[in-house]
Design an enzyme around this catalytic site. Structure first.
Site, PDB file in Angstrom:
ATOM      1  N   LEU B  95      96.541 -23.360   1.154  1.00  0.00           N
ATOM      2  CA  LEU B  95      95.355 -24.206   2.024  1.00  0.00           C
ATOM      3  C   LEU B  95      94.033 -25.366   1.376  1.00  0.00           C
ATOM      4  CD1 LEU B  95      95.234 -23.365   5.756  1.00  0.00           C
ATOM      5  CD2 LEU B  95      96.258 -25.390   4.662  1.00  0.00           C
ATOM      6  N   ALA B 101      88.494 -16.305  -2.296  1.00  0.00           N
ATOM      7  CA  ALA B 101      89.751 -16.554  -2.109  1.00  0.00           C
ATOM      8  C   ALA B 101      90.269 -17.319  -1.550  1.00  0.00           C
ATOM      9  CB  ALA B 101      89.020 -15.305  -0.314  1.00  0.00           C
ATOM     10  N   ASP B 210      75.230 -21.172   5.624  1.00  0.00           N
ATOM     11  CA  ASP B 210      76.237 -21.834   4.821  1.00  0.00           C
ATOM     12  C   ASP B 210      76.814 -23.432   4.904  1.00  0.00           C
ATOM     13  OD1 ASP B 210      77.148 -23.373   2.257  1.00  0.00           O
ATOM     14  OD2 ASP B 210      78.616 -21.590   2.115  1.00  0.00           O
TER      15      ASP B 210
END
Lengths: 255, 421
Positions: B95, B101, B210
């Protein structure tokens, strides 16, 4: 527990006593060891420039790890080093493994040369990293903790406004309370009591040490600490205080 | 010297030799999952998802397979698989790639749920990335309908995988699929959920730090979930300083741009306010391109340059240099962003969220009770944490305008309400 009502009574009394004695000895031995290792964490932490909260987190991680694990299985100094490394990450005060190794080496072998950057050094570093992963797994990634520090700060500020200025400034109650709080991490207090309760108990003991009286709440004659924490009882405070004192007697015993 | 090295490496050996330890069994790699992938055609997923949208659902909508029995006949699913092992999940497609990551879409063989697998590769020199540790340790304590759910954590030798619930899109994609501003009713629902999630984490003394559209996941039903807690942290003493580089520039509040490090919940409120305007207006509120100075200039152009009178303490901030900036007067929000003026309450709410002085910004809890939300059903305020707002009868997304146009071209009757604002 043995199933039937009377079936357990055939076990000779003496043996249970012996076992109890043995268990108590083992517990005392472990307590002394953990005391020594947390002292190592704190001294290494100070040398590494860590602030009090990251140091407290390192101790907490260490105690939690050995609450769930046997001392025989893992080297406590390695666990302590990984706890310091992990606490630095959790509390955003990043430390380098290299610094941790050097400081620990100097602590454990005073007066010796600094370590060479050879394969042994890299093995040591890998051990810290592997141990960190193991600790995370064992603690189920639950490594963010609340600490009594912010509560103690808040209580100290309120108390300062509450009491008359002279009796407050005459005695170093605040400094004593902070010292007591830091030292409380030598034991497993932090795992057993609510953070608010620990903060109040160290303040209580600090006030007692200097014989400072806090005026009771005028209307209901409630003791001062009940204003800070509704669910706190005098018994809990005394329990925490006696555990703190026990830690200090351990200190004189060891050194 | 000999000693510490020796005990350490001995202990290391022991670590490796204790396979019976809690959760310490050897794990197979994700790629080595023993089940054939060929039974899972992408096509097949597509159909599943289409079927699911049509079905009337009242429960959480984030995983299209939940509670549906039409996959029962398939062979790949197995009973009795444990959580915590890589072989319990199948990797479907990549994705995206995050800062630390890689994220894959996957499916759980335990309960047939679609999942998002966040695979973190561990550099052995540094161990587990601190963002991963923080994200996991914070998410473990959070259970809320507007916070992404962390199902499981898997460790292998080289990787660490977080298994999240799968949510099909995010607000950034949603806005680019529906350009020109979203339907005001949908903005209201998204905003309510965003503030509900923020109020919840702020109650737990956690900052997200964030916020940006990419980090707000949107499900088919319109459920909004806060994600990516890599930079989030539990806030402690308000006087404590945090590291300065945290928020993406566009959503960064003026106090942080000026170098303040003592921010608190007000940091997230500014970000949420920017996202609010972006949803209504269809373009970012303050889209600076190059640097901090330009970003600040964009903000001053609307809010005016702050002074000691409007913001006590501002002149003491490290980057405060009023002569760097062109003088500007405060503007009405409704004039700068015309769509704010056309929705009752929107301009006032935005004004309260986007205050230069951090202390003046409205809290998430109070914002939820703002008049802007008064047209929503009152039951929304009584929902338990884990219940989605879409469980309240009558709460649904409106079709977005450009979707209506597409269906109109297909011959559907559009009526006279082509544009509603």
């Amino acid at each position: 527990m043995e199933g039937g009502g009377s079936s357990s009574s055939w076990v000779p009394e003496s043996r249970t006593l012996e076992e109890e004695q043995e268990n108590a000895d083992k517990a005392a031995r472990e307590m002394r060891l953990h005391f020594k290792i947390t002292r190592f964490i704190m001294e290494a932490g100070v040398k590494l420039g860590m602030q009090s909260v990251p140091i407290a987190t390192a101790c907490m991680v260490y105690h939690k790890f050995f609450r769930d694990t046997s001392l025989d299985a893992y080297d406590p100094y390695l666990v302590a080093m990984s706890a310091i490394y992990l606490a630095g990450k959790v509390e955003e005060q990043h430390l380098r493994t290299r610094d941790i190794i050097n400081v620990s080496h100097r602590y454990l072998h005073p007066g010796s040369e600094t370590l060479e950057l050879d394969s042994h050094f890299w093995e040591l570093r890998d051990s810290i990293v592997q141990c960190e992963l193991l600790m995370l797994r064992l603690l189920n990634f639950q490594v963010s903790f609340q600490h009594p520090h912010k509560y103690l700060l808040h209580y100290l500020l309120s108390l300062k406004h509450w009491m008359n200025r002279h009796s407050w400034e005459r005695t170093p109650v605040a400094a004593a309370a902070w010292a007591l709080l830091r030292d409380s991490y030598h034991g497993t207090l932090c795992l057993q009591y609510k953070v608010q309760h620990v903060a109040i108990a160290v303040l209580y003991l600090a006030l007692q040490c200097y014989g400072v009286e806090v005026p009771a709440h005028a209307a209901g004659e409630r003791p001062w600490w009940q204003v800070f924490s509704e669910d706190l009882t005098e018994q809990i405070i005394l329990d925490i205080v006696s555990k703190l004192i026990q830690l200090y007697s351990l200190d004189t015993e060891i050194s | 010297m000999q000693n510490v090295r020796q005990v350490a490496s001995e202990a290391f050996c022991r670590l490796g030799l204790k396979p019976k330890h809690t959760g310490y069994e050897e794990l197979t790699d994700l790629d080595a999952a023993p089940w054939p992938m060929n039974s899972l055609q992408p096509q097949w997923y597509h159909t599943l998802q289409v079927r699911r949208i049509r079905a009337q659902r009242t429960r959480s909508n984030s995983d299209p397979l939940q509670g549906k029995e039409f996959t029962q006949g398939l062979q790949w699913q197995k009973k009795g698989l444990p959580f915590g092992t890589a072989s319990s999940y199948l990797n479907l497609e990549k994705l995206g790639e995050g800062s630390y990551a890689t994220i894959y879409k996957g499916i759980s063989r335990i309960n047939r749920q679609l999942v998002a697998l966040k695979v973190i590769s561990m550099k052995t020199e540094e161990g587990v990335p601190f963002t991963a540790i923080r994200e996991a340790s914070l998410l473990k304590g959070l259970k809320h309908a507007n916070i992404v759910l962390l199902h499981d954590i898997i460790q292998t030798r080289e990787t660490l995988t977080f298994v999240f619930e799968y949510v099909h899109t995010d607000l950034s994609q949603y806005m680019s699929q529906h350009p020109g501003g979203l339907h005001p009713h949908n903005v209201k629902l998204f905003m309510f959920q965003l503030l509900r999630g923020l109020a919840y984490i702020h109650r737990q003394h956690i900052l997200h730090r964030d916020l940006k559209p990419q980090n707000l996941l949107i499900s088919y039903l319109g459920e909004l979930k806060l994600a990516d807690f890599g930079l989030a942290r539990a806030k402690s003493i308000p006087s404590q300083t945090y590291s300065a580089e945290v928020v993406t520039l566009w959503y960064r509040p003026p106090d942080v741009l000026l170098g303040a490090t003592d921010y608190s919940c007000d940091l997230d409120i500014w970000g949420a306010g920017c996202i609010f305007i972006e949803m209504l207006q269809g373009r970012p509120a303050f889209a600076g391109v190059s640097d901090i100075v330009e970003q600040l200039q964009k903000i001053w152009a609307v809010l005016g340059i702050p002074t000691e009178d409007t913001w006590p303490g501002v002149s003491e901030l490290p980057n405060y240099k009023p002569d760097w900036f062109k003088p500007c007067e405060p503007q009405q929000f409704g004039i700068t962003w015309d769509r704010l003026g056309r929705v009752p309450g929107a301009e006032d709410l935005a004004t309260r969220m986007l205050k230069c002085c951090p202390r003046d910004r409205i809290s998430a809890g109070n914002a939820l009770h703002h008049d802007f939300f008064s047209t929503l059903p009152p039951q929304l305020y009584q929902l338990p944490d884990a219940r989605s707002v879409f469980t309240v009868p009558g709460v649904t997304l409106e079709p977005e305008i450009c979707d209506l146009f597409i269906s109109g071209q297909r011959g559907l009757h559009l009526g006279r309400h082509g544009k509603r604002w």
